[in-house]
Design a protein around this motif. Structure first.
Motif, PDB file in Angstrom:
ATOM      1  N   UNK A  49      46.803 -37.092  -4.755  1.00 22.08           N
ATOM      2  CA  UNK A  49      47.048 -35.698  -5.126  1.00 22.08           C
ATOM      3  C   UNK A  49      46.214 -35.322  -6.347  1.00 22.08           C
ATOM      4  N   UNK A  50      46.153 -36.217  -7.315  1.00 19.62           N
ATOM      5  CA  UNK A  50      45.349 -35.979  -8.517  1.00 19.62           C
ATOM      6  C   UNK A  50      43.869 -35.907  -8.155  1.00 19.62           C
ATOM      7  N   UNK A  51      43.438 -36.738  -7.238  1.00 18.97           N
ATOM      8  CA  UNK A  51      42.053 -36.731  -6.773  1.00 18.97           C
ATOM      9  C   UNK A  51      41.716 -35.401  -6.094  1.00 18.97           C
ATOM     10  N   UNK A  52      42.605 -34.917  -5.238  1.00 17.34           N
ATOM     11  CA  UNK A  52      42.385 -33.644  -4.557  1.00 17.34           C
ATOM     12  C   UNK A  52      42.354 -32.491  -5.552  1.00 17.34           C
ATOM     13  N   UNK A  53      43.274 -32.534  -6.493  1.00 11.03           N
ATOM     14  CA  UNK A  53      43.325 -31.483  -7.519  1.00 11.03           C
ATOM     15  C   UNK A  53      42.045 -31.465  -8.356  1.00 11.03           C
ATOM     16  N   UNK A  54      41.592 -32.633  -8.773  1.00 19.94           N
ATOM     17  CA  UNK A  54      40.358 -32.723  -9.547  1.00 19.94           C
ATOM     18  C   UNK A  54      39.151 -32.261  -8.749  1.00 19.94           C
ATOM     19  N   UNK A  55      39.133 -32.602  -7.459  1.00 17.50           N
ATOM     20  CA  UNK A  55      38.030 -32.175  -6.588  1.00 17.50           C
ATOM     21  C   UNK A  55      37.991 -30.656  -6.474  1.00 17.50           C
ATOM     22  N   UNK A  56      39.164 -30.048  -6.300  1.00 14.02           N
ATOM     23  CA  UNK A  56      39.225 -28.587  -6.182  1.00 14.02           C
ATOM     24  C   UNK A  56      38.821 -27.895  -7.483  1.00 14.02           C
ATOM     25  N   UNK A  57      39.215 -28.472  -8.605  1.00 13.69           N
ATOM     26  CA  UNK A  57      38.816 -27.896  -9.899  1.00 13.69           C
ATOM     27  C   UNK A  57      37.303 -27.984 -10.083  1.00 13.69           C
ATOM     28  N   UNK A  58      36.733 -29.130  -9.737  1.00  8.65           N
ATOM     29  CA  UNK A  58      35.285 -29.300  -9.849  1.00  8.65           C
ATOM     30  C   UNK A  58      34.564 -28.336  -8.918  1.00  8.65           C
ATOM     31  N   UNK A  59      35.048 -28.236  -7.675  1.00  5.15           N
ATOM     32  CA  UNK A  59      34.433 -27.326  -6.712  1.00  5.15           C
ATOM     33  C   UNK A  59      34.538 -25.876  -7.170  1.00  5.15           C
ATOM     34  N   UNK A  60      35.677 -25.520  -7.735  1.00  5.99           N
ATOM     35  CA  UNK A  60      35.868 -24.140  -8.193  1.00  5.99           C
ATOM     36  C   UNK A  60      34.843 -23.764  -9.243  1.00  5.99           C
ATOM     37  N   UNK A  61      34.613 -24.649 -10.198  1.00  6.20           N
ATOM     38  CA  UNK A  61      33.623 -24.325 -11.236  1.00  6.20           C
ATOM     39  C   UNK A  61      32.227 -24.244 -10.629  1.00  6.20           C
ATOM     40  N   UNK A  62      31.876 -25.182  -9.741  1.00  4.85           N
ATOM     41  CA  UNK A  62      30.552 -25.156  -9.113  1.00  4.85           C
ATOM     42  C   UNK A  62      30.381 -23.905  -8.252  1.00  4.85           C
ATOM     43  N   UNK A  63      31.408 -23.532  -7.501  1.00  2.00           N
ATOM     44  CA  UNK A  63      31.333 -22.356  -6.634  1.00  2.00           C
ATOM     45  C   UNK A  63      31.245 -21.081  -7.456  1.00  2.00           C
ATOM     46  N   UNK A  64      31.972 -21.021  -8.552  1.00  2.00           N
ATOM     47  CA  UNK A  64      31.883 -19.836  -9.431  1.00  2.00           C
ATOM     48  C   UNK A  64      30.475 -19.686  -9.999  1.00  2.00           C
ATOM     49  N   UNK A  65      29.887 -20.790 -10.446  1.00  2.00           N
ATOM     50  CA  UNK A  65      28.531 -20.718 -11.007  1.00  2.00           C
ATOM     51  C   UNK A  65      27.502 -20.332  -9.949  1.00  2.00           C
ATOM     52  N   UNK A  66      27.562 -20.973  -8.787  1.00  2.00           N
ATOM     53  CA  UNK A  66      26.528 -20.741  -7.786  1.00  2.00           C
ATOM     54  C   UNK A  66      26.686 -19.404  -7.064  1.00  2.00           C
ATOM     55  N   UNK A  67      27.880 -18.835  -7.065  1.00  6.39           N
ATOM     56  CA  UNK A  67      28.109 -17.588  -6.337  1.00  6.39           C
ATOM     57  C   UNK A  67      28.368 -16.393  -7.240  1.00  6.39           C
ATOM     58  N   UNK A  68      28.140 -16.541  -8.533  1.00  3.89           N
ATOM     59  CA  UNK A  68      28.415 -15.446  -9.472  1.00  3.89           C
ATOM     60  C   UNK A  68      27.559 -14.214  -9.179  1.00  3.89           C
TER      61      UNK A  68
END
Length: 197
Positions: A49-68
């Motif tokens: 669960x912690x791994x999934x949560x960390x993955x989603x947080x990392x993806x969210x920041x990357x997606x925000x930067x690349x799709x801003x």
């Protein structure tokens, strides 16, 4: 094949961003499977669960930067947003930028096997004096043909899974002040999401 959501620009953007989350998750699973020999020893000790949560947080920041910029173009409160050429520009920007992210993620899947770490900005400096870089890349593309096919499939998903907002016919003729008021909530939401990255 043009997919159109009958509702707002906000729903179209959310649908597109959800597609990017799926693409990133597939890239992560590909990374895990390709590097399983390196990662399986500690896999049983991980809190999934912690791994999934960390993955989603990392993806969210990357997606925000690349799709801003894509989001900004989609939410700009201007009449030009409803024009076909503007929406095509937004679609191309979305697909090209996220395709580059797919290529980077899948390249990282192979690259980290040789270095023991994920790709950083030092990647380019490490290969600047390589005279045979083209042949190295070519050989790795042949050895990892399945990742090439996966990358092409994910890029195809980005193109054909793209949601385009459907504007009301009379929106093109509305005064600019009305358009600004109609899309203020979307622009405000976008501005609120940026600090979360």
């Amino acid at each position: 094949m043009k997919k159109q959501l009958k509702n707002s620009t906000l729903l179209a953007v959310v649908g597109n961003i959800l597609t990017v989350y799926i693409v990133y998750m597939v890239c992560r699973v590909a990374y895990l499977l390709e590097n399983w020999d390196l990662l399986d020893k500690g896999w049983g000790l991980l809190d999934k669960w912690l791994l999934l949560r960390g993955s989603l947080l990392f993806d969210t920041s990357a997606i925000c930067y690349t799709n801003a910029i894509y989001c900004l173009l989609m939410f700009l409160p201007l009449a030009v947003r409803s024009k076909n050429w503007w929406q095509q520009l937004c679609r191309w920007m979305f697909v090209v930028v996220n395709s580059l992210a797919v290529v980077a993620n899948l390249t990282d899947t192979v690259y980290s096997q040789f270095t023991g770490r994920r790709t950083t900005a030092t990647f380019f400096s490490e290969f600047q004096n390589e005279g045979n870089l083209g042949s190295i890349v070519g050989i790795e593309l042949i050895h990892h043909w399945y990742l090439v096919l996966l990358g092409l499939a994910l890029i195809t998903l980005l193109w054909f899974g793209y949601h385009r907002p459907q504007f009301q016919e009379n929106e093109r003729e509305l005064p600019r002040s009305k358009i600004i008021l109609q899309h203020f909530h979307s622009l405000l939401l976008f501005l609120c999401v940026i600090p979360l990255a």
